[in-house]
Design a protein around this motif. Sequence first.
Motif, mmCIF file in Angstrom:
data_model
loop_
_atom_site.group_PDB
_atom_site.id
_atom_site.type_symbol
_atom_site.label_atom_id
_atom_site.label_comp_id
_atom_site.label_asym_id
_atom_site.label_seq_id
_atom_site.Cartn_x
_atom_site.Cartn_y
_atom_site.Cartn_z
ATOM 1 N N ILE A 161 27.732 57.309 34.776
ATOM 2 C CA ILE A 161 27.993 56.277 33.774
ATOM 3 C C ILE A 161 28.353 55.007 34.545
ATOM 4 C CG2 ILE A 161 29.348 55.614 31.746
ATOM 5 C CD1 ILE A 161 28.067 58.194 31.129
ATOM 6 N N GLY A 162 27.466 54.018 34.484
ATOM 7 C CA GLY A 162 27.600 52.818 35.326
ATOM 8 C C GLY A 162 26.615 52.933 36.471
ATOM 9 N N ASN A 174 27.133 49.389 42.197
ATOM 10 C CA ASN A 174 27.107 49.614 43.652
ATOM 11 C C ASN A 174 27.415 51.045 44.055
ATOM 12 O OD1 ASN A 174 26.613 46.902 44.428
ATOM 13 N ND2 ASN A 174 28.715 46.432 43.794
ATOM 14 N N SER A 203 27.475 53.892 42.256
ATOM 15 C CA SER A 203 26.493 54.881 41.790
ATOM 16 C C SER A 203 25.236 54.816 42.648
ATOM 17 C CB SER A 203 26.136 54.626 40.321
ATOM 18 O OG SER A 203 27.216 54.987 39.510
ATOM 19 N N PRO A 243 24.362 49.589 30.344
ATOM 20 C CA PRO A 243 23.753 48.673 29.365
ATOM 21 C C PRO A 243 22.815 47.667 30.047
ATOM 22 C CG PRO A 243 26.085 48.161 29.700
ATOM 23 C CD PRO A 243 25.793 49.380 30.513
ATOM 24 N N ASN A 244 22.950 47.557 31.370
ATOM 25 C CA ASN A 244 22.190 46.563 32.134
ATOM 26 C C ASN A 244 20.831 47.151 32.557
ATOM 27 O OD1 ASN A 244 21.205 44.964 34.220
ATOM 28 N ND2 ASN A 244 23.272 44.430 34.963
ATOM 29 N N ALA A 276 19.751 46.851 36.259
ATOM 30 C CA ALA A 276 20.384 47.838 37.152
ATOM 31 C C ALA A 276 19.669 49.188 37.030
ATOM 32 C CB ALA A 276 21.866 47.985 36.797
ATOM 33 N N ASN A 323 25.051 56.204 26.767
ATOM 34 C CA ASN A 323 25.931 57.134 27.495
ATOM 35 C C ASN A 323 26.019 58.496 26.806
ATOM 36 O OD1 ASN A 323 26.460 54.965 29.112
ATOM 37 N ND2 ASN A 323 28.543 54.604 28.371
ATOM 38 N N VAL A 330 32.320 53.152 36.257
ATOM 39 C CA VAL A 330 32.404 51.792 35.717
ATOM 40 C C VAL A 330 33.702 51.157 36.217
ATOM 41 C CG1 VAL A 330 31.042 52.265 33.639
ATOM 42 C CG2 VAL A 330 33.514 52.648 33.601
ATOM 43 N N LYS A 331 33.845 49.859 35.997
ATOM 44 C CA LYS A 331 35.074 49.170 36.413
ATOM 45 C C LYS A 331 36.272 49.760 35.663
ATOM 46 C CE LYS A 331 33.452 45.973 39.214
ATOM 47 N NZ LYS A 331 33.536 46.323 40.639
ATOM 48 N N ILE A 387 37.119 48.861 31.933
ATOM 49 C CA ILE A 387 36.364 49.304 30.753
ATOM 50 C C ILE A 387 36.307 50.831 30.639
ATOM 51 C CG2 ILE A 387 34.949 47.207 30.608
ATOM 52 C CD1 ILE A 387 32.629 49.050 31.621
ATOM 53 N N ILE A 428 35.562 57.742 39.752
ATOM 54 C CA ILE A 428 35.778 56.994 41.003
ATOM 55 C C ILE A 428 36.512 55.684 40.722
ATOM 56 C CG2 ILE A 428 33.802 58.011 42.209
ATOM 57 C CD1 ILE A 428 32.308 55.379 41.751
ATOM 58 N N ALA A 466 39.290 53.053 40.396
ATOM 59 C CA ALA A 466 40.579 52.855 41.066
ATOM 60 C C ALA A 466 41.688 52.783 40.020
ATOM 61 C CB ALA A 466 40.535 51.569 41.879
ATOM 62 N N ASN A 480 35.619 54.087 49.443
ATOM 63 C CA ASN A 480 35.792 52.696 49.900
ATOM 64 C C ASN A 480 34.418 52.045 50.112
ATOM 65 O OD1 ASN A 480 34.997 53.824 52.327
ATOM 66 N ND2 ASN A 480 36.878 53.377 53.427
HETATM 67 N N1 NAP Z 1 32.768 49.296 45.340
HETATM 68 C C1 NAP Z 1 33.650 50.036 46.018
HETATM 69 O O1 NAP Z 1 33.662 50.071 47.238
HETATM 70 C C2 NAP Z 1 34.639 50.912 45.332
HETATM 71 C C3 NAP Z 1 35.620 51.557 46.084
HETATM 72 C C4 NAP Z 1 36.494 52.417 45.439
HETATM 73 C C5 NAP Z 1 36.396 52.602 44.072
HETATM 74 N N2 NAP Z 1 35.444 51.925 43.362
HETATM 75 C C6 NAP Z 1 35.377 52.132 41.922
HETATM 76 O O2 NAP Z 1 34.064 52.456 41.548
HETATM 77 C C7 NAP Z 1 33.829 51.991 40.236
HETATM 78 C C8 NAP Z 1 32.493 51.293 40.195
HETATM 79 O O3 NAP Z 1 32.520 50.211 41.123
HETATM 80 P P1 NAP Z 1 31.194 49.427 41.481
HETATM 81 O O4 NAP Z 1 31.531 48.596 42.655
HETATM 82 O O5 NAP Z 1 30.044 50.357 41.525
HETATM 83 O O6 NAP Z 1 31.077 48.498 40.173
HETATM 84 P P2 NAP Z 1 29.785 47.735 39.614
HETATM 85 O O7 NAP Z 1 28.816 47.485 40.706
HETATM 86 O O8 NAP Z 1 30.278 46.607 38.799
HETATM 87 O O9 NAP Z 1 29.111 48.843 38.658
HETATM 88 C C9 NAP Z 1 29.606 49.145 37.368
HETATM 89 C C10 NAP Z 1 28.404 49.198 36.432
HETATM 90 O O10 NAP Z 1 28.859 49.652 35.164
HETATM 91 C C11 NAP Z 1 28.124 48.952 34.183
HETATM 92 N N3 NAP Z 1 28.710 49.058 32.867
HETATM 93 C C12 NAP Z 1 29.454 48.138 32.178
HETATM 94 N N4 NAP Z 1 29.787 48.628 30.962
HETATM 95 C C13 NAP Z 1 29.236 49.869 30.881
HETATM 96 C C14 NAP Z 1 29.228 50.865 29.873
HETATM 97 N N5 NAP Z 1 29.866 50.693 28.689
HETATM 98 N N6 NAP Z 1 28.562 52.008 30.095
HETATM 99 C C15 NAP Z 1 27.921 52.227 31.267
HETATM 100 N N7 NAP Z 1 27.905 51.308 32.270
HETATM 101 C C16 NAP Z 1 28.557 50.150 32.077
HETATM 102 C C17 NAP Z 1 28.107 47.555 34.736
HETATM 103 O O11 NAP Z 1 27.150 46.769 34.079
HETATM 104 P P3 NAP Z 1 27.395 45.151 34.037
HETATM 105 O O12 NAP Z 1 27.279 44.698 35.440
HETATM 106 O O13 NAP Z 1 26.328 44.669 33.142
HETATM 107 O O14 NAP Z 1 28.781 44.976 33.484
HETATM 108 C C18 NAP Z 1 27.755 47.837 36.200
HETATM 109 O O15 NAP Z 1 26.345 47.937 36.374
HETATM 110 C C19 NAP Z 1 35.005 51.083 39.858
HETATM 111 O O16 NAP Z 1 35.848 51.749 38.942
HETATM 112 C C20 NAP Z 1 35.732 50.871 41.160
HETATM 113 O O17 NAP Z 1 37.134 50.826 40.963
HETATM 114 C C21 NAP Z 1 34.561 51.097 43.959
#
Ligand code: NAP
Length: 281
Positions: A10-11, A14, A16, A38-39, A42, A58, A72-73, A76, A105, A107, A130
């Motif tokens: 779900i999401g 980056n 995923s 929803p994107n 992506a 979903n 997802v973030k 949300i 995943i 945070a 990370n």
């Molecule tokens: N990046 C890291 O290194 C890292 C490290 C540790 C933990 N995390 C955790 O991993 C999670 C994801 O991070 P990320 O960096 O992959 O974030 P991201 O790139 O912003 O990916 C999140 C995706 O979820 C989508 N989304 C928004 N609303 C949604 C919904 N209702 N249903 C399904 N998908 C939806 C977003 O679409 P839109 O862009 O259109 O909103 C986006 O494509 C976060 O919770 C973060 O805390 C990330």
Amino acid sequence: MNYTTSLTFIGAGNMSSSIIGGLIGEHYPPQAITACDPNLDALDRLSQTFAIQTTTDNTVACQQSDVIILAVKPQILKSVAEGLQTTLTNRANTSKESLPLIISIAAGITSQQIQNWLGQNVAIVRCMPNTPALVQQGACGLYATAQTSSEQKLIAEQLMQAIGDSVWLNDEALIDSVTAVSGSGPAYFFLLMEAMIDAGVKQGLNKDIATQLTLQTALGAATLAKSSDVSVGELRRRVTSPGGTTEQALNYFEHAGLRDTVTKAMQACADRSKTMAKELN
Ligand SMILES: NC(=O)c1ccc[n+]([C@@H]2O[C@H](COP(=O)([O-])OP(=O)(O)OC[C@H]3O[C@@H](n4cnc5c(N)ncnc54)[C@H](OP(=O)(O)O)[C@@H]3O)[C@@H](O)[C@H]2O)c1
């Protein structure tokens, strides 16, 4: 890994993409993987790159899946999890055994919060990866709730191993410490690298050369430390000859209180991780 386990992400951002890329690299069948977002851009990127299934819905994707990865973030996650309540209730009504493993995943969001939002007594694994996960060099802490079977723990571990190293924690509170060490850790090293590049430039190197030398030194030091059978402290002592050049720099770091600064900075990070969970409740 059991390659018949169906996975729903779900999401499709980056994290995923990185996990899916790692799994496909290990020959996980793309037809067993679904990404929801929803994107559409992506989703298109993922289906074109990895030939996985995609959907903007979903709930449809979660009707059958063995494992649901919440990626997802954190802001949300509540609405996303609450949106899955009916689907999970229907699955639980069929049989408790048909409930999926939930891997989060996100945070800062606790397993209890996720449990409350999903409305079902499901197995949950929390992961704190990370950013080097994006290049399959991540470091991840994992915590499993009591409902999680050893087979489900193995699935979670194998998913995280697709993006780097992982370690199990026996106390969920330690996720905050993992955040302080490895979750936020890449930024500490980036800061040190920035400072070293700037110092190299001040001493006359051009920026490209200072950058190349700094990055290769960071990579080399980490590779050496990982492949060595002695501690990092011992490695440091071995490159510090009495009266030599390295000793001069290290003495300066020690007298400037580097260790105390690192301890306090990491405590501030862990404290923030705790308060974020409360803010997002
Ligand atoms: N990046 C890291 O290194 C890292 C490290 C540790 C933990 N995390 C955790 O991993 C999670 C994801 O991070 P990320 O960096 O992959 O974030 P991201 O790139 O912003 O990916 C999140 C995706 O979820 C989508 N989304 C928004 N609303 C949604 C919904 N209702 N249903 C399904 N998908 C939806 C977003 O679409 P839109 O862009 O259109 O909103 C986006 O494509 C976060 O919770 C973060 O805390 C990330």
